[in-house]
Write a protein that holds these residues in place. Structure first.
Motif, PDB file in Angstrom:
ATOM      1  N   GLN B  95      -7.058  18.893  29.916  1.00 58.49           N
ATOM      2  CA  GLN B  95      -8.041  17.046  30.312  1.00 58.49           C
ATOM      3  C   GLN B  95      -6.747  16.090  30.858  1.00 58.49           C
ATOM      4  OE1 GLN B  95      -5.402  14.313  28.615  1.00 58.49           O
ATOM      5  NE2 GLN B  95      -4.251  16.155  29.356  1.00 58.49           N
ATOM      6  N   ALA B  96      -6.360  16.609  32.082  1.00 60.07           N
ATOM      7  CA  ALA B  96      -5.520  16.072  32.622  1.00 60.07           C
ATOM      8  C   ALA B  96      -4.271  16.609  34.645  1.00 60.07           C
ATOM      9  CB  ALA B  96      -4.263  14.717  32.205  1.00 60.07           C
ATOM     10  N   GLY B  97      -3.679  15.742  34.727  1.00 58.78           N
ATOM     11  CA  GLY B  97      -3.164  16.343  35.897  1.00 58.78           C
ATOM     12  C   GLY B  97      -1.468  17.039  35.326  1.00 58.78           C
ATOM     13  N   ASN B  98      -1.180  15.572  34.277  1.00 52.95           N
ATOM     14  CA  ASN B  98       0.266  16.085  34.196  1.00 52.95           C
ATOM     15  C   ASN B  98       0.624  15.461  32.251  1.00 52.95           C
ATOM     16  OD1 ASN B  98       2.598  16.342  34.077  1.00 52.95           O
ATOM     17  ND2 ASN B  98       3.132  16.251  36.638  1.00 52.95           N
ATOM     18  N   SER B  99       1.045  16.473  31.292  1.00 50.61           N
ATOM     19  CA  SER B  99       1.247  15.616  30.570  1.00 50.61           C
ATOM     20  C   SER B  99       2.315  15.401  29.776  1.00 50.61           C
ATOM     21  CB  SER B  99      -0.165  16.160  29.118  1.00 50.61           C
ATOM     22  OG  SER B  99      -1.215  16.299  29.642  1.00 50.61           O
ATOM     23  N   ILE B 100       2.836  14.845  28.748  1.00 52.75           N
ATOM     24  CA  ILE B 100       3.834  14.811  28.652  1.00 52.75           C
ATOM     25  C   ILE B 100       3.881  14.722  26.564  1.00 52.75           C
ATOM     26  CG2 ILE B 100       4.640  12.715  28.566  1.00 52.75           C
ATOM     27  CD1 ILE B 100       7.460  15.496  28.810  1.00 52.75           C
ATOM     28  N   GLY B 101       3.822  15.734  25.875  1.00 51.18           N
ATOM     29  CA  GLY B 101       3.196  16.086  24.266  1.00 51.18           C
ATOM     30  C   GLY B 101       2.478  15.041  24.145  1.00 51.18           C
ATOM     31  N   GLY B 102       1.836  14.688  22.708  1.00 53.52           N
ATOM     32  CA  GLY B 102       1.225  14.525  21.981  1.00 53.52           C
ATOM     33  C   GLY B 102       1.102  14.128  20.777  1.00 53.52           C
ATOM     34  N   ALA B 103       0.461  14.107  19.579  1.00 54.85           N
ATOM     35  CA  ALA B 103       0.188  13.836  17.888  1.00 54.85           C
ATOM     36  C   ALA B 103      -0.980  14.168  17.692  1.00 54.85           C
ATOM     37  CB  ALA B 103       0.981  12.207  17.895  1.00 54.85           C
ATOM     38  N   ILE B 104      -1.045  13.613  16.495  1.00 57.87           N
ATOM     39  CA  ILE B 104      -1.908  14.563  15.407  1.00 57.87           C
ATOM     40  C   ILE B 104      -2.261  13.207  14.374  1.00 57.87           C
ATOM     41  CG2 ILE B 104      -0.865  16.025  13.627  1.00 57.87           C
ATOM     42  CD1 ILE B 104      -3.649  17.478  13.445  1.00 57.87           C
ATOM     43  N   SER B 105      -3.403  12.775  14.450  1.00 58.08           N
ATOM     44  CA  SER B 105      -3.331  11.469  12.933  1.00 58.08           C
ATOM     45  C   SER B 105      -3.003  11.574  11.940  1.00 58.08           C
ATOM     46  CB  SER B 105      -4.986  10.891  13.187  1.00 58.08           C
ATOM     47  OG  SER B 105      -5.437  11.154  13.021  1.00 58.08           O
ATOM     48  N   ASP B 106      -2.889  10.603  10.886  1.00 59.30           N
ATOM     49  CA  ASP B 106      -1.999  11.123   9.575  1.00 59.30           C
ATOM     50  C   ASP B 106      -3.434  12.214   9.181  1.00 59.30           C
ATOM     51  OD1 ASP B 106      -3.934   8.928   9.278  1.00 59.30           O
ATOM     52  OD2 ASP B 106      -2.703   8.041   8.416  1.00 59.30           O
ATOM     53  N   ASP B 107      -4.604  11.622   9.220  1.00 59.50           N
ATOM     54  CA  ASP B 107      -5.672  12.548   8.144  1.00 59.50           C
ATOM     55  C   ASP B 107      -6.394  13.747   9.377  1.00 59.50           C
ATOM     56  OD1 ASP B 107      -7.000  11.308  11.001  1.00 59.50           O
ATOM     57  OD2 ASP B 107      -8.639  10.487   9.959  1.00 59.50           O
ATOM     58  N   GLY B 108      -5.640  14.090  10.116  1.00 58.68           N
ATOM     59  CA  GLY B 108      -5.605  15.301  10.779  1.00 58.68           C
ATOM     60  C   GLY B 108      -6.499  15.578  12.127  1.00 58.68           C
ATOM     61  N   THR B 109      -8.102  14.074  12.136  1.00 55.23           N
ATOM     62  CA  THR B 109      -9.165  14.195  12.115  1.00 55.23           C
ATOM     63  C   THR B 109      -9.133  14.180  14.333  1.00 55.23           C
ATOM     64  OG1 THR B 109      -9.596  12.070  12.685  1.00 55.23           O
ATOM     65  CG2 THR B 109     -10.256  13.772  10.411  1.00 55.23           C
ATOM     66  N   LEU B 110      -7.989  13.433  14.550  1.00 54.64           N
ATOM     67  CA  LEU B 110      -7.411  13.372  15.465  1.00 54.64           C
ATOM     68  C   LEU B 110      -6.040  13.956  16.604  1.00 54.64           C
ATOM     69  CD1 LEU B 110      -8.802   9.090  15.818  1.00 54.64           C
ATOM     70  CD2 LEU B 110     -10.409  11.417  16.673  1.00 54.64           C
ATOM     71  N   VAL B 111      -6.767  14.006  18.027  1.00 53.01           N
ATOM     72  CA  VAL B 111      -4.950  14.362  18.974  1.00 53.01           C
ATOM     73  C   VAL B 111      -4.762  13.416  19.859  1.00 53.01           C
ATOM     74  CG1 VAL B 111      -4.295  16.421  20.073  1.00 53.01           C
ATOM     75  CG2 VAL B 111      -5.485  17.049  17.508  1.00 53.01           C
ATOM     76  N   ALA B 112      -4.201  13.580  19.908  1.00 57.89           N
ATOM     77  CA  ALA B 112      -3.904  12.782  20.883  1.00 57.89           C
ATOM     78  C   ALA B 112      -2.607  13.326  22.382  1.00 57.89           C
ATOM     79  CB  ALA B 112      -2.914  11.340  20.317  1.00 57.89           C
ATOM     80  N   VAL B 113      -3.092  12.807  23.510  1.00 57.46           N
ATOM     81  CA  VAL B 113      -2.439  13.948  24.245  1.00 57.46           C
ATOM     82  C   VAL B 113      -1.443  12.574  25.370  1.00 57.46           C
ATOM     83  CG1 VAL B 113      -1.903  15.147  25.980  1.00 57.46           C
ATOM     84  CG2 VAL B 113      -3.500  15.599  24.492  1.00 57.46           C
ATOM     85  N   SER B 114      -0.507  12.716  25.684  1.00 58.18           N
ATOM     86  CA  SER B 114       0.820  11.355  26.012  1.00 58.18           C
ATOM     87  C   SER B 114       0.754  11.810  27.728  1.00 58.18           C
ATOM     88  CB  SER B 114       1.867  11.413  25.837  1.00 58.18           C
ATOM     89  OG  SER B 114       2.882  10.242  27.295  1.00 58.18           O
ATOM     90  N   ASN B 115       0.070  11.499  28.754  1.00 56.42           N
ATOM     91  CA  ASN B 115      -0.318  11.712  30.702  1.00 56.42           C
ATOM     92  C   ASN B 115       0.548  11.032  31.127  1.00 56.42           C
ATOM     93  OD1 ASN B 115      -2.539  14.203  29.642  1.00 56.42           O
ATOM     94  ND2 ASN B 115      -3.346  12.405  29.493  1.00 56.42           N
ATOM     95  N   TYR B 116       1.229  11.428  32.447  1.00 58.45           N
ATOM     96  CA  TYR B 116       2.490  10.953  32.817  1.00 58.45           C
ATOM     97  C   TYR B 116       0.967  10.640  34.773  1.00 58.45           C
ATOM     98  CZ  TYR B 116       6.776  12.310  31.834  1.00 58.45           C
ATOM     99  OH  TYR B 116       8.109  12.075  30.840  1.00 58.45           O
TER     100      TYR B 116
END
Lengths: 101, 379
Positions: B95-116
């Motif tokens: 989903q990107a060239g270079n990433s650093i960690g992520g999180a899942i929403s409290d309801d478990g339906t969304l996953v977010a990724v942090s990108n450099y």
């Protein structure tokens, strides 16, 4: 600390070209693991900038070695002089530009 | 068709033995080989391996609410969804060239990724890994966590801003908080989902936000910290994690100093400092908050120290081996698993007696993640 000092003295005594195979392996590991904590295990960048041969194509090894030894003030790049000799830094600089050497 | 049905029926008794709950399972990241070891925390054993996950240096992962799937965030921008029961990759996107960690929403339906690279956060459907939102920031993003109310919170390294993305509507609603400080390097969210704290590399101190506030304002924490003292070169950025709260105090690694800082969780005043063996990387509270376990940056990374919450004193020191990268407590804290990268193993210790109870082989292990994380905010 004493062992680091011993390593440093050992490093100074060796001409860069005659870096022992064990030293080369140790430095390669340091590049991947410790430089890699900021620049990425594959050196494609992270919080630190990418250090691939393409990116460093125009950089002089001596200039790179001095960045390694003294860091870049005002950025997160620390000085490695307490942990590396000048020969080791120069070896790393050349290795970054051409990992096959 | 009839034969297939018959075969299925005949297979049922065998299947009963294969029912497997996941509550005491976990995953260990093998950073150099792009694989995960599936472990059983009760048996203190590896039970399988999942391969083909790309560059897993500095990788982390989160769990689905049912604790069956893990979302793995690789350094190379790979986002993989793995099934820890079948030990398969069930979905994967680069989903990107270079990433650093992520999180899942409290309801478990969304996953977010942090990108450099490119900077920003991307949000994906947790079922399919289809992208549902792209939040460019023109900055490297760090410290991405899930917050209550289907929100994600993250911070911009280059700009010193924290953004709160509310995902309840069709489009993300973004609240930007400026003036968080120079070069925030990581952040944590307290277990109650209220206090978000960023560590600063470019200046002394930390910055906190009260997420219960409608319009959160930066709260400076220890602004004069470290001033006048010589800073040591930082060979490894510390990590901040939601495990940092110990019975009413936050315990945080100091940047460029051999110490951890204690801060009153209610008013953010300093309550003490503990001198440590080296520059701390992780300072993690045992789930009950009674102890804090600390590992250290290169070249002192063969050591772990245990600090008592009551006295702020180091009560135990051990040397598991070269390159201790991560520690994970069992959910109730009776044991801790410690990855020793250069020995290719994970050690298991009793947290009361400090006795070594076992070990699990793993190739260059880094992060250890037990499934109980599925039910904790901000991890």
């Amino acid at each position: 600390m004493r062992s680091l000092l011993a390593l440093a003295i050992l490093g100074l005594a060796l001409p860069a070209a005659a870096m022992e195979a064990t030293d080369a392996a140790r430095l390669e590991r340091l590049v991947a693991q410790d430089c890699g904590s900021c620049h990425g295990l594959t050196l494609k960048g992270g919080l630190g900038s990418p250090l691939t041969p393409e990116v460093l194509a125009d950089a002089e090894p001596e200039g790179l070695a001095s960045i390694i030894l003294d860091g870049v003030p005002g950025t997160a790049m620390p000085p490695w002089r307490p942990l590396l000799t000048e020969e080791e830094a120069l070896w790393i600089a050349r290795y970054l530009k051409d990992p096959s050497q | 068709m009839k034969y297939v049905l018959l075969a299925l029926l005949m297979a049922t008794p065998a299947l009963a033995d294969e029912y497997r709950a996941t509550g005491d399972l976990g995953l260990i990241v093998e950073r150099a080989t792009g694989s995960l070891v599936v472990v059983d925390q009760s048996d203190r054993a590896a039970i399988g391996r999942i391969e083909g996950l790309g560059d897993l240096s500095h990788a982390s992962l989160v769990y689905s609410p049912d604790e069956r799937y893990a979302y793995v965030f690789g350094r190379d921008g790979g986002l993989s969804k793995v099934d820890i029961l079948s030990r398969e990759i069930v979905a994967r996107v680069l989903q990107a060239g270079n990433s650093i960690g992520g999180a899942i929403s409290d309801d478990g339906t969304l996953v977010a990724v942090s990108n450099y690279e490119p900077g920003g956060v991307r949000v994906f459907d947790a079922k399919t890994l289809e992208m549902v939102a792209d939040i460019p920031t023109a900055s490297k993003t760090i410290g991405l966590v899930d917050a209550p109310g289907r929100r994600f919170v993250f911070t911009l390294w280059d700009k010193g801003e924290t953004w709160i993305a509310d995902m309840k509507g069709a489009e993300p609603a973004i609240t930007k908080v400026t003036g968080m400080g120079t070069n925030p390097y990581d952040a944590l969210l307290a277990g109650d989902g209220r206090t978000y704290i960023t560590g600063l590399f470019g200046e002394d101190g930390l910055t906190a936000l009260d997420l219960w506030d409608e319009t959160p304002e930066p709260i400076r924490v220890l602004p004069g910290y470290g001033r006048g003292e010589e800073e040591l070169p930082v060979y490894k950025m510390p990590h901040l994690e939601g495990w940092a709260e110990a019975a009413g105090e936050f315990v945080l690694p100091a940047v460029g100093h051999h110490e951890v800082l204690w801060i009153d969780a209610s008013d953010f005043t300093e309550t003490g400092r503990t001198q440590t063996h080296g520059q701390p990387v992780f300072a993690m509270a045992r789930p009950d908050g009674r102890q804090v376990w600390v590992n250290f940056a290169h070249p002192l990374n063969d050591t772990v120290q245990v600090i008592d919450r009551m006295t702020h004193e180091v009560i135990h020191e051990m040397k598991p081996g070269p390159a201790v990268l991560h520690m994970e407590f069992t959910p109730r804290g009776h044991e801790v698993w410690i990855s020793v990268r250069d020995e290719n193993r994970v050690d298991i210790y009793d947290t009361e007696t400090f006795e070594k109870l076992g070990e699990v082989a793993a190739e260059s292990p880094s992060g250890i993640f037990f499934t109980a994380r599925a039910h904790r905010t901000g991890l």
